[in-house]
Write a protein that holds these residues in place. Structure first.
Motif, PDB file in Angstrom:
ATOM      1  N   UNK A  42       0.832  -1.202   0.000  1.00 23.24           N
ATOM      2  CA  UNK A  42       0.000   0.000   0.000  1.00 23.24           C
ATOM      3  C   UNK A  42       0.866   1.251   0.000  1.00 23.24           C
ATOM      4  N   UNK A  43       0.243   2.396  -0.158  1.00 23.18           N
ATOM      5  CA  UNK A  43       0.958   3.662  -0.054  1.00 23.18           C
ATOM      6  C   UNK A  43       1.554   3.785   1.346  1.00 23.18           C
ATOM      7  N   UNK A  44       2.847   4.160   1.463  1.00 27.74           N
ATOM      8  CA  UNK A  44       3.462   4.241   2.789  1.00 27.74           C
ATOM      9  C   UNK A  44       2.670   5.140   3.742  1.00 27.74           C
ATOM     10  N   UNK A  45       2.541   4.639   4.980  1.00 25.60           N
ATOM     11  CA  UNK A  45       1.916   5.380   6.089  1.00 25.60           C
ATOM     12  C   UNK A  45       0.458   5.760   5.818  1.00 25.60           C
ATOM     13  N   UNK A  46      -0.215   4.984   4.989  1.00 23.49           N
ATOM     14  CA  UNK A  46      -1.651   5.177   4.762  1.00 23.49           C
ATOM     15  C   UNK A  46      -2.359   3.838   4.923  1.00 23.49           C
ATOM     16  N   UNK A  47      -3.421   3.819   5.722  1.00 30.10           N
ATOM     17  CA  UNK A  47      -4.154   2.588   5.969  1.00 30.10           C
ATOM     18  C   UNK A  47      -4.900   2.144   4.714  1.00 30.10           C
ATOM     19  N   UNK A  48      -4.812   0.852   4.424  1.00 35.65           N
ATOM     20  CA  UNK A  48      -5.487   0.289   3.258  1.00 35.65           C
ATOM     21  C   UNK A  48      -6.231  -0.986   3.667  1.00 35.65           C
TER      22      UNK A  48
END
Length: 452
Positions: A42-48
Motif C-alpha cells: 500500500x501507499x506508505x503510512x496510509x491505511x489500506x
C-alpha cells in the motif's frame, strides 16, 4: 543468518479474543510478507483495506494494513502492520502464514524496542521510559514515564556530554600547544569554567531526585496489629472488594495479602499481615514473623486496635526493630482505632489517631484522605524529575565525581584532568546506551512484553 538480520513478527495488541488485533512485522522481509498476504504494497503510512490470503490462496481475514518503509519507521527497519479481527482462529491462521515466509521468526520480549534503540530511534533512557509507561498503574506514573519517553533526561545528558567533550578538547589543545607560551592559559580558563558549571548542574539534578524513583515502586502501607482487630475487614474496605477472608476467629490470616491501590494518582500497595501475637502454632508463628518483617520494611504502618483498647508500646517498638524501612520512624506508624460502633466511642479518637468502623465504613474516607496527603508528602513533586532509576543515578554520580576530580587535578597536570573528563563523557554515554552497555541491554529489554 544472524538473529538481528532476521525479520520478526508478533502480536502487538492485547491478549485474544478481542475486537481488533495488531500484528507487527519488522525487518528486511516485511515488504515480501505484506505483498504475499495482501497482494501489493500500500501507499506508505496510509491505511489500506485488504483481503489477506495465505500461500494456498485461502482467505484469512478482511483487514487493514499499513506499510512503513525504513528508516522512517518505529524500529528504523521496514515495518508492516496487519490490523485484523482479534479472534484466536484469525491470529493462528495469520501467524501460520507469516511464519512460512523465509528468514521469519517470532519476536522475543522487547525486541522491537531493542531494534529501535540499536537503529538510533531512541536512547536507553527513552527505552526505560517506554518500559515504565507500559507498566504504569496510575496517572502520576504515566505522566512521569511519558516525560522520560519524550527525552527529558536523554536530551539533558546529550547536552552535558557535548559540553564535556568541548571542555576536553580545550584542555587537550592546551597539552598539544604547551610550547606556545600563553596559549594553554587562554584555553584552560574557559575549560575550567565550563567543567565547574557542568558539575554544579549534575549535582543539582542528583540532589533533587529520589521521589521519582519511589514513584516507580509505589508507597507500601502495612496494616498490622493483634489478631481479630479487623485488619482484613479494613483492607477489604480500602480495596472495595473482598480480597481477604474475614472471620471472628483469631489467626485467620496466616500469610501476607497485598492489594494495589491508586490513591489520587499515587501507587499504593496495602499489605494485610497476620495478627501479631505469641503462638504455639508453627504455621501462625511463621505468619507473625513475616508480618513483622513486612511491616518493618513498609513506608507506613497502620497499627490497628479495638476502639477502647490501650496501646502496647512494646509491640510497636518491637515492630520498628523488626525492619529497616521508613516505619522505623515515629511519624510512619499511625494508630487506627477500629470497631468504634461497638465500644460507644462516638467516632472520636485521641489527637493524632484515627477512629473507624471497618465493617460499616465510618471514618474510612478520612483515613483515605490522610493517606493521600501522606503519599503527596512522601513522593513530593516529580513533575521536573529527571532520574527515575538507580542505573541512571549511579551513572550520573560517576559523571559528577569525574568532573569534580578533573577540577582538583588540573593544577597537577592537564593530562590527568583530561582523563577524568573522558571518564565523565563515558559515563554519560553509558547512560544514553551509546557505549559499553551490552551487559545491561538484556536485563532491560527482557522485561518488555512480546510485540513491543
Amino acid at each position: 543468518m544472524h538473529p538481528r538480520e532476521q525479520t520478526i513478527f508478533a502480536l502487538s495488541s492485547g491478549r485474544p479474543p478481542s475486537a481488533l488485533a495488531v500484528v507487527r512485522v519488522s525487518g528486511p522481509q516485511a515488504s515480501l510478507t505484506l505483498t504475499a498476504l495482501a497482494g501489493k504494497l500500500p501507499t506508505p503510512r496510509r491505511a489500506s483495506r485488504r483481503l489477506l490470503r495465505d500461500r494456498a490462496g485461502q482467505p484469512i481475514d478482511d483487514a487493514v494494513v499499513l506499510w512503513f518503509p525504513g528508516p522512517g519507521s518505529a524500529t528504523g527497519e521496514d515495518v508492516a502492520e496487519f490490523h485484523v479481527h482479534g479472534g484466536r482462529a484469525v491470529l493462528t491462521a495469520l501467524f501460520s502464514a507469516i511464519s512460512k515466509i523465509p528468514n521469519m521468526r517470532a519476536a522475543e520480549p522487547g525486541e522491537f524496542t531493542r531494534r529501535a534503540f540499536e537503529n538510533g530511534k531512541l536512547d536507553l533512557t527513552e527505552a526505560e521510559g517506554l518500559d515504565d509507561l507500559i507498566h504504569a498503574d496510575t496517572d502520576r506514573q504515566r505522566r512521569q514515564a511519558l516525560r522520560q519517553l519524550q527525552g527529558l533526561l536523554g536530551n539533558r545528558a546529550r547536552d552535558w556530554r557535548e559540553r564535556i567533550i568541548e571542555a576536553s578538547a580545550l584542555i587537550e589543545a592546551g597539552i598539544d600547544f604547551s610550547d606556545e607560551g600563553d596559549v594553554p592559559a587562554e584555553l584552560l580558563a574557559p575549560a575550567v569554567k565550563a567543567i565547574g558549571a557542568l558539575h554544579d548542574e549534575i549535582e543539582k539534578v542528583l540532589a533533587a531526585q529520589g521521589q521519582a524513583e519511589r514513584l516507580r515502586d509505589g508507597l507500601v502501607v502495612a496494616i498490622a496489629g493483634e489478631p481479630n482487630v479487623g485488619k482484613s475487614t479494613l483492607i477489604n474496605q480500602l480495596a472495595r472488594r473482598d480480597v481477604a477472608i474475614v472471620s471472628p476467629y483469631a489467626g485467620t490470616t496466616r500469610d501476607v495479602i497485598e492489594v494495589q491501590l491508586d490513591l489520587d494518582g499515587y501507587p499504593v500497595t496495602v499489605i494485610d499481615t497476620a495478627g501479631i501475637r505469641e503462638t504455639d502454632d508453627p504455621v501462625e508463628r511463621e505468619g507473625v514473623r513475616r508480618a513483622r518483617a513486612r511491616a518493618g520494611d513498609a513506608d507506613l504502618v497502620l497499627w490497628l486496635v479495638e476502639g477502647g483498647q490501650e496501646i502496647d508500646p512494646e509491640a510497636i517498638r518491637s515492630l520498628r526493630r523488626s525492619g529497616g524501612g521508613f516505619a522505623s520512624s515515629e511519624d510512619s506508624v499511625w494508630i487506627v482505632r477500629n470497631k468504634i460502633d461497638l465500644v460507644g466511642a462516638g467516632g472520636v479518637a485521641p489527637l493524632g489517631e484515627f477512629a473507624i468502623s471497618a465493617s460499616r465504613g465510618d471514618g474510612i474516607a478520612e483515613l483515605v484522605e490522610a493517606l493521600v496527603t501522606f503519599a503527596g508528602s512522601f513522593f513530593g513533586t516529580t513533575e521536573g524529575a529527571l532520574v527515575t532509576r538507580a542505573r541512571q543515578r549511579d551513572l550520573l554520580r560517576q559523571a559528577a565525581d569525574s568532573l569534580r576530580r578533573s577540577l582538583e587535578l588540573i593544577e597537577e597536570g592537564e593530562e590527568l584532568a583530561a582523563e577524568e573528563l573522558r571518564a565523565a563523557a563515558f559515563a554519560l554515554g553509558r547512560l544514553l546506551g551509546r557505549v559499553d552497555v551490552e551487559d545491561v541491554l538484556g536485563a532491560i529489554f527482557q522485561k518488555f512484553c512480546v510485540g513491543k
